[in-house]
Design an enzyme around this catalytic site. Sequence first.
Site, mmCIF file in Angstrom:
data_model
loop_
_atom_site.group_PDB
_atom_site.id
_atom_site.type_symbol
_atom_site.label_atom_id
_atom_site.label_comp_id
_atom_site.label_asym_id
_atom_site.label_seq_id
_atom_site.Cartn_x
_atom_site.Cartn_y
_atom_site.Cartn_z
ATOM 1 N N ASP A 297 39.278 18.725 41.687
ATOM 2 C CA ASP A 297 39.161 19.862 40.774
ATOM 3 C C ASP A 297 40.572 20.260 40.336
ATOM 4 O O ASP A 297 41.490 20.329 41.160
ATOM 5 C CB ASP A 297 38.461 21.044 41.470
ATOM 6 C CG ASP A 297 36.998 20.729 41.811
ATOM 7 O OD1 ASP A 297 36.453 19.760 41.251
ATOM 8 O OD2 ASP A 297 36.423 21.457 42.645
ATOM 9 N N HIS B 259 36.185 14.447 45.795
ATOM 10 C CA HIS B 259 34.810 14.631 46.258
ATOM 11 C C HIS B 259 33.825 14.124 45.214
ATOM 12 O O HIS B 259 34.206 13.870 44.057
ATOM 13 C CB HIS B 259 34.554 16.115 46.585
ATOM 14 C CG HIS B 259 34.884 17.053 45.461
ATOM 15 N ND1 HIS B 259 36.173 17.353 45.077
ATOM 16 C CD2 HIS B 259 34.088 17.742 44.600
ATOM 17 C CE1 HIS B 259 36.159 18.194 44.062
ATOM 18 N NE2 HIS B 259 34.893 18.441 43.735
ATOM 19 N N HIS C 221 36.025 12.963 41.904
ATOM 20 C CA HIS C 221 37.086 13.636 41.151
ATOM 21 C C HIS C 221 37.792 14.633 42.060
ATOM 22 O O HIS C 221 37.322 14.924 43.165
ATOM 23 C CB HIS C 221 36.487 14.401 39.957
ATOM 24 C CG HIS C 221 35.582 15.518 40.363
ATOM 25 N ND1 HIS C 221 34.303 15.317 40.821
ATOM 26 C CD2 HIS C 221 35.788 16.868 40.428
ATOM 27 C CE1 HIS C 221 33.756 16.478 41.128
ATOM 28 N NE2 HIS C 221 34.632 17.444 40.908
ATOM 29 N N ARG D 150 18.920 19.471 44.534
ATOM 30 C CA ARG D 150 20.106 20.153 45.072
ATOM 31 C C ARG D 150 20.622 21.147 44.033
ATOM 32 O O ARG D 150 20.668 20.843 42.835
ATOM 33 C CB ARG D 150 21.186 19.106 45.371
ATOM 34 C CG ARG D 150 22.505 19.686 45.816
ATOM 35 C CD ARG D 150 23.523 18.563 46.061
ATOM 36 N NE ARG D 150 24.858 19.106 46.071
ATOM 37 C CZ ARG D 150 25.440 19.631 47.145
ATOM 38 N NH1 ARG D 150 24.802 19.649 48.296
ATOM 39 N NH2 ARG D 150 26.652 20.127 47.070
HETATM 40 C C1 LIG Z 1 35.566 14.721 32.845
HETATM 41 C C2 LIG Z 1 35.898 15.979 32.952
HETATM 42 C C3 LIG Z 1 34.951 17.072 33.336
HETATM 43 C C4 LIG Z 1 35.917 18.174 33.725
HETATM 44 C C5 LIG Z 1 36.961 18.020 32.638
HETATM 45 C C6 LIG Z 1 37.275 16.537 32.750
HETATM 46 O O1 LIG Z 1 37.883 16.014 31.609
HETATM 47 C C7 LIG Z 1 38.143 16.316 33.992
HETATM 48 C C8 LIG Z 1 37.960 17.450 35.038
HETATM 49 C C9 LIG Z 1 36.489 17.896 35.160
HETATM 50 C C10 LIG Z 1 36.323 19.184 35.950
HETATM 51 C C11 LIG Z 1 36.065 18.989 37.460
HETATM 52 C C12 LIG Z 1 35.932 20.360 38.112
HETATM 53 C C13 LIG Z 1 35.019 21.310 37.325
HETATM 54 O O2 LIG Z 1 33.668 20.919 37.526
HETATM 55 C C14 LIG Z 1 35.360 21.294 35.826
HETATM 56 C C15 LIG Z 1 34.590 22.398 35.076
HETATM 57 C C16 LIG Z 1 36.836 21.389 35.644
HETATM 58 O O3 LIG Z 1 37.502 22.381 35.434
HETATM 59 O O4 LIG Z 1 37.397 20.132 35.697
HETATM 60 C C17 LIG Z 1 35.137 19.873 35.308
HETATM 61 C C18 LIG Z 1 35.344 19.608 33.799
HETATM 62 C C19 LIG Z 1 34.043 19.754 32.983
HETATM 63 O O5 LIG Z 1 32.940 19.554 33.509
HETATM 64 O O6 LIG Z 1 34.174 20.047 31.786
HETATM 65 O O1 LIG Z 2 27.595 20.060 43.465
HETATM 66 C C1 LIG Z 2 28.550 20.086 44.217
HETATM 67 O O2 LIG Z 2 28.452 20.434 45.381
HETATM 68 C C2 LIG Z 2 29.932 19.673 43.735
HETATM 69 C C3 LIG Z 2 30.075 19.629 42.244
HETATM 70 C C4 LIG Z 2 31.486 19.536 41.812
HETATM 71 O O3 LIG Z 2 32.280 18.900 42.444
HETATM 72 C C5 LIG Z 2 31.938 20.235 40.589
HETATM 73 O O4 LIG Z 2 31.108 20.898 39.944
HETATM 74 O O5 LIG Z 2 33.150 20.148 40.277
HETATM 75 FE FE LIG Z 3 34.358 19.311 41.864
#
Ligand SMILES: C=C1C[C@]23C[C@@]1(O)CC[C@H]2[C@@]12CC[C@H](O)[C@@](C)(C(=O)O1)[C@H]2[C@@H]3C(=O)O
Ligand SMILES: O=C(O)CCC(=O)C(=O)O
Ligand SMILES: [Fe+2]
Length: 449
Positions: free
Chosen positions: A194, A249, A192, A259
């Site tokens: 961020d 990543h 994904h 981890r």
């Molecule tokens: C599948 C998902 C988890 C996420 C929200 C989403 O719909 C798409 C973006 C995902 C992400 C990736 C980065 C962060 O870990 C996170 C908190 C964010 O802001 O976007 C996660 C979201 C999540 O885990 O709720």
């Molecule tokens: O665990 C990690 O190092 C990355 C996790 C990650 O990509 C996330 O939490 O959005």
């Molecule tokens: Fe991430």
Amino acid sequence: MVMQSQNQNNPILTNKRAFKGIPVIDLSCPDDAKHLIVNACQDYGFFKVINHGVPLWLVSQLENETMGFFNMRQSEKDKYCPPNPLGYRSNTIGTNGDVGWIEYLLFTSNDFPTNSKTFSSVAKEYVEAVRKLGCEILELVAEGLKIEPKNVLSRMLSDEKADTVFRLNHYPPCPDHRPTTNGRNPIGFGEHTDPQLISIARSNTTSGLQICLSDGTWVPVPPDHTSFFINVDDLLQVMTNGRFKSVRHRVVTDKLKSRVSMIYFGGPPLMEKISPIGSLIEPGEESLYHEFTWFEYKSYGYKTKLADDRLSFFHKGSHPLSEKDKTVAKEYVEALRKLGCEILELVAEGLKIEPKNVLSRMLSDEKADTVFRLNHYPPCPDHRPTTNGRNPIGFGEHTDPQLISIARSNTTSGLQICLSDGTWVPVPPDHTSFFINVDDLLQVQKCKE
Ligand SMILES: C=C1C[C@]23C[C@@]1(O)CC[C@H]2[C@@]12CC[C@H](O)[C@@](C)(C(=O)O1)[C@H]2[C@@H]3C(=O)O
Ligand SMILES: O=C(O)CCC(=O)C(=O)O
Ligand SMILES: [Fe+2]
């Protein structure tokens, strides 16, 4: 027979010469750092910082507290699992069906409810320290890109309304460590980008994190528990008009070692308007993205799956409808909304509930949250029934979350509904009529009566 080892399948090796390793930026030399950071953000959207000024005792203390939490019994951890995606979760990521070999704690700004006061206050202190580091890095970015004022990016993280997310991930050792069919280790956190501006990550000494280079090859990031890894996120890609790359990543699991990672996601205030910075649009170039608020991006992004390309929805060149089609779609949605109101008024009358617009007003409200979807199911050539004897699925079984849905299809059959006794019945197509679904909210409204 020659067994293929995992590395022989690994594209990293074929590309080894091109990739010179993760850029390491020494923050004790800011004059060099600002140029190196810009290069790293352009080339990889990812780099490591050393001499960052965040006290290592604070980092270790947070890691200890975090492990204290994850080492608790499952039943204890489950107590921190509220009905929203915040708090403790295991195996599921987000709310759209993504899974991983992971458990985590997810917090929003300044609020770190945990099992211990010490844990919560250490988390708070840590987030404040990495937020400052984030501001420092974004100021170096502004200087490196020669954009004024130098706090144009960093002010979004220091704003008291900044939308910060903080995440503590734990990937337990994964005993069933047979590589999956594509030759990779089982996934801890799927690929994904961020969505925010920047993410600042620190992990323990267990490897697993991988980043995707611009040519599509994945490279492992050697762990370094004393440094921080910085990701360019989606909003920074937009604000630099695509000059910086939001890094894709993922995390793969380890067979023996657990981890732990702690990640700060720096987001702007929800109402912050995001668009490319004027001075970064080169002469002859155009702004690549539509303007949007962080709230709009986040609301859209959190409805997508982890691996989806969220940015493409806001990319100017790639709007799926032409201007003419957009006008037609708008007119069509308006007509259906009116039909929806009419039906909900008939429902109110039929149920003898007053006032008669008690349901329909929710669709006619100017803030009504409408979703419109155009689906195309191409003919499916491999039409052997699946193992359960059914035809391959176009759209899996579900209920719609809204109040009502109004659907029209062409003359091709395919839609089925489930009766209260669990049997599935096909819906004969009728391209001149509309099919109305009772959605989740209408079920709840009805129960309240
Ligand atoms: C599948 C998902 C988890 C996420 C929200 C989403 O719909 C798409 C973006 C995902 C992400 C990736 C980065 C962060 O870990 C996170 C908190 C964010 O802001 O976007 C996660 C979201 C999540 O885990 O709720
Ligand atoms: O665990 C990690 O190092 C990355 C996790 C990650 O990509 C996330 O939490 O959005
Ligand atoms: Fe991430």
